[in-house]
Design a protein around this motif. Structure first.
Motif, PDB file in Angstrom:
ATOM      1  N   SER A  41       0.823  -1.209   0.000  1.00  0.00           N
ATOM      2  CA  SER A  41       0.000   0.000   0.000  1.00  0.00           C
ATOM      3  C   SER A  41       0.856   1.258   0.000  1.00  0.00           C
ATOM      4  CB  SER A  41      -0.931  -0.007   1.218  1.00  0.00           C
ATOM      5  OG  SER A  41      -0.190  -0.038   2.429  1.00  0.00           O
ATOM      6  N   TRP A 209      -3.398  -2.560   6.044  1.00  0.00           N
ATOM      7  CA  TRP A 209      -2.905  -1.888   4.835  1.00  0.00           C
ATOM      8  C   TRP A 209      -2.873  -0.380   4.999  1.00  0.00           C
ATOM      9  CZ3 TRP A 209      -6.358   1.596   2.912  1.00  0.00           C
ATOM     10  CH2 TRP A 209      -7.702   1.429   3.277  1.00  0.00           C
ATOM     11  N   TRP A 210      -3.724   0.170   5.870  1.00  0.00           N
ATOM     12  CA  TRP A 210      -3.819   1.620   5.994  1.00  0.00           C
ATOM     13  C   TRP A 210      -2.571   2.236   6.633  1.00  0.00           C
ATOM     14  CZ3 TRP A 210      -7.393  -1.746   8.362  1.00  0.00           C
ATOM     15  CH2 TRP A 210      -7.121  -2.044   9.686  1.00  0.00           C
ATOM     16  N   PHE A 352      -6.587   7.584   5.942  1.00  0.00           N
ATOM     17  CA  PHE A 352      -6.430   6.139   5.877  1.00  0.00           C
ATOM     18  C   PHE A 352      -6.538   5.470   7.252  1.00  0.00           C
ATOM     19  CE2 PHE A 352      -4.343   7.435   1.895  1.00  0.00           C
ATOM     20  CZ  PHE A 352      -4.998   6.589   1.007  1.00  0.00           C
ATOM     21  N   ASN A 353      -6.003   6.087   8.289  1.00  0.00           N
ATOM     22  CA  ASN A 353      -6.031   5.447   9.603  1.00  0.00           C
ATOM     23  C   ASN A 353      -7.395   5.535  10.268  1.00  0.00           C
ATOM     24  OD1 ASN A 353      -3.126   4.531  10.635  1.00  0.00           O
ATOM     25  ND2 ASN A 353      -2.882   6.324   9.338  1.00  0.00           N
ATOM     26  N   ALA A 355     -10.046   4.862   8.880  1.00  0.00           N
ATOM     27  CA  ALA A 355     -10.832   3.739   8.373  1.00  0.00           C
ATOM     28  C   ALA A 355     -10.776   2.534   9.299  1.00  0.00           C
ATOM     29  CB  ALA A 355     -10.339   3.349   6.977  1.00  0.00           C
ATOM     30  N   SER A 356      -9.695   2.387  10.062  1.00  0.00           N
ATOM     31  CA  SER A 356      -9.552   1.216  10.912  1.00  0.00           C
ATOM     32  C   SER A 356     -10.641   1.149  11.982  1.00  0.00           C
ATOM     33  CB  SER A 356      -8.168   1.214  11.573  1.00  0.00           C
ATOM     34  OG  SER A 356      -7.993   2.374  12.373  1.00  0.00           O
ATOM     35  N   THR A 416     -15.842   2.713   2.994  1.00  0.00           N
ATOM     36  CA  THR A 416     -14.689   1.862   3.299  1.00  0.00           C
ATOM     37  C   THR A 416     -15.119   0.579   3.991  1.00  0.00           C
ATOM     38  OG1 THR A 416     -13.300   3.838   3.529  1.00  0.00           O
ATOM     39  CG2 THR A 416     -12.469   1.780   4.455  1.00  0.00           C
TER      40      THR A 416
END
Length: 519
Positions: A41, A209-210, A352-353, A355-356, A416
């Motif tokens: 990623s 992946w993030w 991106f983080n 999304a976790s 997401t």
């Protein structure tokens, strides 16, 4: 009408139940693949740090004032009667620091550079990787495809930083896309096929992946050099290649390929690693062998096999109506979040983080209500969040653009979670012999949606700012309805067998086949 019982799958699930659904071996595979996904990623978002550069000019003009004082005024791109000093500098559209070092062909005096060339060449590499990787993984093995493509990915990224030519850069990025496409789908299949049903959604949804884009942003902030960043991000995957000797081939795939001795050896190695005995393992393997020999031909499967049964045809149609519009919305919202913060580094970390968190909530909810209805819930909620733009328009005379950006941020969280669960359901719906190809079709449809995103911006941006969000809401409603076309896979064994209508033998007849048990 329920599908025929898959005795091969039930036998392997029984082995996993006794030996450990997420034992030492599964944790080892998950750790290796997770680390490689972080590198993958990070490499994929590398080119998003390449800006469009523009030459600007600043001048200082001295103006006489009473009391023999002088007033200095700094003007940008202005015209002056008697300018004292002027300086030219290169500005970028991403807000990167001025001490960044870019390749020579990116600067404004080189008219051959176009960010679209890199964009479409990498997308073409991903498409080629998805198509070829699906076929290779289903016909030549998950393990070899995963590691061969990962080596290609890292080697091409390192070579990206070794050349000054734009043509060489584009070719290397095409190879990066090819390696990433093959690696993503084959590695996901490799992980899911060794897990028990309780852990499939947890492990696939929580693949970290993030963290890759966040680590790349940290490296970019520290290095600020395109060549150093490319070489280091590529070399980061070199130590992970050694995990090839810790990860075994998928036992499910080996059984379906009639490689029974190898499948039994791999399964025994997994059981030994987990340190839990399996009673009647020989009987369970006999059931798996008999099921494969009496229901399937030994052949190379292709994409046309998606149409072999009514259940697979229905799932294939559902793939089209979920992956394509879902990725269109996801990529459109992601593009709107490019200016979420003034810093491109912080933007990557935040987008991106975050999304976790929502993915973790999706894992918990789908345990309670099932995969299908959880995806339906998140898709519909995303559509409703997108429609909230009308509330903003009615209740506010003046709309702050930052409010619209944060609305896109929260809508992106729902998309997401939806697309992550969709990937899990896609892998769980199709049988082992065509599972990688099914994943490649879904990812390829998502890539098409990613490319169509450009057209959405061209045709929707000239309209009122509420129109794009209403379109996003309509598309996510279509995704929610398409989710209902998938079967519920949460508490079912992972299917292995694709039955051939001309291969219906009694179990005892397979004993008379030549080398039936030693193949």
């Amino acid at each position: 009408m329920s599908p025929p019982t898959d005795e091969c799958s039930k036998s392997f699930e029984t082995i996993l139940y006794h030996s450990g659904k997420f034992g030492s071996y599964q944790r080892r595979v998950f750790a290796a693949v997770s680390s490689m996904h972080v590198v993958c990623s990070a490499i994929l978002v590398y080119t998003t740090l390449f800006p469009v550069l523009e030459v600007r000019e600043e001048c200082i003009e001295q103006i006489s004032a009473p009391g023999n004082a002088s007033l200095y005024m700094m003007l940008e791109n202005g015209s002056f009667i008697n300018p004292l000093t002027c300086r030219k500098y290169v500005a970028n559209d991403l807000g990167l620091e001025n001490d960044w070092v870019f390749p020579p062909w990116i600067y404004p005096n080189n008219m051959t550079y176009s960010r679209a060339w890199i964009y479409y060449c990498k997308a073409g590499g991903l498409a080629f990787g998805f198509i070829s990787g699906g076929v290779m993984s289903d016909n030549f093995g998950r393990r070899r495809t995963t590691y061969a493509s990962f080596i290609l990915l890292c080697a091409a990224q390192c070579m990206t930083g070794l050349f000054q030519s734009l043509v060489a850069f584009i070719v290397c990025q095409f190879c990066v896309g090819t390696g990433a496409g093959c690696f993503i789908l084959s590695s996901l299949v490799l992980v899911i096929e060794c897990l028990g049903h309780d852990w499939r959604d947890i492990c696939l949804c929580l693949l970290p992946w993030w963290t890759g884009p966040s680590l790349l942003s940290l490296g970019a902030w520290f290095l600020r050099h395109w060549r150093h960043l490319a070489v280091i991000s590529g070399l980061a995957g070199a130590p992970l290649i050694g995990t090839y000797f810790l990860v075994l081939e998928s036992s499910r795939w080996l059984i379906c390929k009639n490689r029974f001795a190898e499948a039994e050896s791999v399964t025994k190695e997994m059981i030994a690693c987990n340190c839990k005995p399996v009673p009647d393992m020989t009987s369970l393997f006999d059931i798996s062998r008999a099921c494969v020999l009496t229901t399937m031909h030994t052949k190379k499967y292709c994409y046309s096999d998606f149409m072999s049964t009514r259940r697979l045809r229905k799932a294939t149609v559902a793939l089209v109506f979920t992956w394509l519009p879902g990725c269109m919305v996801y990529c459109s919202l992601l593009r709107r979040l490019a200016r979420l913060t003034s810093s491109v580094y912080l933007g990557h970390v935040l987008v991106f983080n975050s999304a976790s968190v929502v993915i973790g909530s999706a894992v918990l909810i789908n345990k309670c209500i099932g995969r299908r209805w959880c995806m339906f819930l998140y898709a519909m909620s995303t559509g409703l969040v997108s429609a909230c733009v009308l509330v903003l328009h009615v209740t506010n005379d003046v709309i702050d653009q930052q409010m619209v950006t944060w609305l896109a941020f929260f809508a992106n969280l729902g998309v997401t979670a939806t697309m992550t669960l969709l990937a899990v359901v896609t892998l769980e719906t199709f049988p082992t012999v065509i599972r990688s190809m099914a994943c490649s079709v879904g990812l390829l449809l998502g890539l098409v949606g990613y490319i169509i995103t450009d057209l959405l911006h061209v045709y929707l941006d000239p309209f009122h700012y509420t129109v794009p969000f209403l379109v996003y809401g309509a598309l996510m409603t279509l995704v929610a309805l398409g989710m209902l076309g998938f079967p519920e896979t949460g508490r079912t064994p992972l299917p292995d067998i694709l039955r051939c209508r001309h291969r219906k033998l009694c179990a005892h007849e397979s004993l008379n086949l030549r080398d039936a048990w030693t193949t």
